[in-house]
Design an enzyme around this catalytic site. Structure first.
Site, PDB file in Angstrom:
ATOM      1  N   THR A 269       0.980  -1.283  -0.027  1.00  0.00           N
ATOM      2  CA  THR A 269      -0.025  -0.050  -0.048  1.00  0.00           C
ATOM      3  C   THR A 269       0.805   1.262  -0.202  1.00  0.00           C
ATOM      4  OG1 THR A 269      -1.666  -1.259   1.340  1.00  0.00           O
ATOM      5  CG2 THR A 269      -1.887   1.343   1.270  1.00  0.00           C
TER       6      THR A 269
ATOM      7  N   ARG B 269     -11.737  -9.383  -2.321  1.00  0.00           N
ATOM      8  CA  ARG B 269     -11.352  -8.805  -1.180  1.00  0.00           C
ATOM      9  C   ARG B 269     -11.045  -7.392  -1.179  1.00  0.00           C
ATOM     10  NH1 ARG B 269      -6.758  -6.444   1.356  1.00  0.00           N
ATOM     11  NH2 ARG B 269      -7.054  -6.652   3.742  1.00  0.00           N
ATOM     12  N   VAL B 270     -11.698  -6.707  -0.311  1.00  0.00           N
ATOM     13  CA  VAL B 270     -11.321  -5.130  -0.135  1.00  0.00           C
ATOM     14  C   VAL B 270     -11.018  -4.806   0.931  1.00  0.00           C
ATOM     15  CG1 VAL B 270     -12.092  -2.947  -0.698  1.00  0.00           C
ATOM     16  CG2 VAL B 270     -12.772  -4.726  -1.968  1.00  0.00           C
ATOM     17  N   GLY B 271      -9.797  -4.264   1.188  1.00  0.00           N
ATOM     18  CA  GLY B 271      -9.335  -3.766   2.380  1.00  0.00           C
ATOM     19  C   GLY B 271      -9.630  -2.379   2.765  1.00  0.00           C
ATOM     20  N   ASP B 272      -8.835  -1.815   3.703  1.00  0.00           N
ATOM     21  CA  ASP B 272      -9.289  -0.413   4.243  1.00  0.00           C
ATOM     22  C   ASP B 272      -8.823   0.550   3.264  1.00  0.00           C
ATOM     23  OD1 ASP B 272      -6.496  -1.087   4.950  1.00  0.00           O
ATOM     24  OD2 ASP B 272      -6.254   0.757   5.832  1.00  0.00           O
TER      25      ASP B 272
ATOM     26  N   THR C  66      -2.008   1.864   6.376  1.00  0.00           N
ATOM     27  CA  THR C  66      -1.506   0.352   5.631  1.00  0.00           C
ATOM     28  C   THR C  66      -1.320  -0.573   6.696  1.00  0.00           C
ATOM     29  OG1 THR C  66       0.368  -0.642   4.428  1.00  0.00           O
ATOM     30  CG2 THR C  66       0.922   1.227   5.872  1.00  0.00           C
ATOM     31  N   GLY C  67      -1.521  -1.741   6.558  1.00  0.00           N
ATOM     32  CA  GLY C  67      -1.613  -2.749   7.418  1.00  0.00           C
ATOM     33  C   GLY C  67      -2.609  -3.752   7.261  1.00  0.00           C
TER      34      GLY C  67
ATOM     35  N   GLY D 259      -5.913  -4.733   6.865  1.00  0.00           N
ATOM     36  CA  GLY D 259      -6.899  -3.960   6.830  1.00  0.00           C
ATOM     37  C   GLY D 259      -8.138  -4.237   7.438  1.00  0.00           C
TER      38      GLY D 259
END
Lengths: 135, 174
Positions: free
Chosen positions: A1, A29-32, A52-53, A55
């Site tokens: 990210t 899959r969708v993260g933060d 970033t991390g 998510g």
């Protein structure tokens, strides 16, 4: 990210974040990153944040918006709020990662609770600084 | 008048400290500095914070070392799905895209959603259409392929098949 936060000469804030996600992530899959208030957030009254991390944890704890809430309602400084979210809310709940943040006075904060953070900052003085694996 | 400031972060996907050669470390520093320079140039010219953050992120997306845009990692199906977002603190306008492949700079697709629609997040074909209609440059899938990311996928899939996939944060982070 990858991401960036900025405070311009007018005191306006902005945040941007972009990612390919996790290696071998589940399709769809969708993260933060694109979730406003989790991985990306900006409000002139408080701060701009890019995270970033891990998510899923950033989403469950609305990490970026939580920093703004701590500033708005708790009177915390940017650094106090950002460190609390990263070092306590996220770190104590399997949420490894970090973030960069800026407030409307141009103060920067960039806490992280894991190895492998690649960061850079620059101010109006032209002091370019890049760091790997350390705050 | 406020004194401006800018910060960037550039995640590299599945790369551990032990694997970071001096040459690679120098390349990461250089990539971060180029992103800072792009954003700094905007701010020093009295530009907006939004223009600065998108300029900086575009540099990072163009650099295959970082896990976004050209250096994006692969899903378990061996394809790339990119997410991006922007938010303007002055107006609380925001734009986001998810699961896309095509725009050279996904962050500009997100900005197109913010500036050219009434919505905050778009996915799928309409996200791509909004970006295309806004003039965001597109690239073929080959542009985004990097051998290092492909090898990282194969390594992770093998660990998964062998039942030894760990919870290494480097694997879970973007």
């Amino acid at each position: 990210t990858v991401g960036a936060v900025a405070c311009d000469m007018q005191g306006n804030l902005a945040a941007a974040t972009s990612t390919g996600g996790m290696t071998a992530k589940a399709p769809g899959r969708v993260g933060d990153t694109p979730v406003i208030g989790a991985g990306t957030y900006a409000d002139n009254a408080t701060c701009a944040v890019s995270g970033t991390g891990h998510g899923e944890v950033f989403i469950r704890f609305t990490a970026a918006a939580e920093i703004a809430a701590r500033m708005r309602h708790g009177g915390q400084s940017l650094d106090q709020a950002a460190k609390h979210v990263v070092m306590q809310d996220l770190a104590q709940n399997d949420g490894s990662g970090g973030l960069i943040a800026v407030d409307a006075q141009g103060n920067l904060s960039r806490p992280f609770n894991s190895e492998g953070m690649y960061r850079g900052t620059v101010t109006q003085d032209g002091d370019f600084q890049t760091d790997i694996f350390r705050d | 008048m406020t004194r401006f400031s800018l910060a960037v972060h550039g995640g590299a996907g599945t790369i551990r400290r032990a694997n970071l050669t001096p040459q690679a470390e120098a390349a990461y520093h250089n990539g971060l500095k180029r992103a800072l320079q792009a954003g700094h140039a905007v701010l020093a010219d009295h530009g907006s914070a939004m223009d600065a953050v998108t300029a900086a992120v575009c540099v990072l997306e163009d650099e295959p070392l970082f896990n976004a845009g050209r250096g994006a990692v692969f899903t378990s199906d061996g394809v790339q799905e990119m997410d991006a977002a922007v938010m303007d603190g002055a107006t609380r306008m925001a734009g986001a895209v998810a699961g896309i492949l095509g725009p050279r700079n996904p962050v500009m697709a997100a900005r197109a959603v913010m500036e050219h629609t009434d919505h905050v997040m778009l996915i799928g074909p309409n996200a791509l259409k909004v970006a295309r209609d806004a003039g965001v440059p597109f690239e073929d899938a080959g542009y985004f392929f990097t051998q290092a990311r492909w090898d990282a996928l194969q390594s992770t899939l093998k660990m998964r098949r062998d039942g030894i996939e760990d919870s290494d944060p480097a694997r879970r982070h973007g």
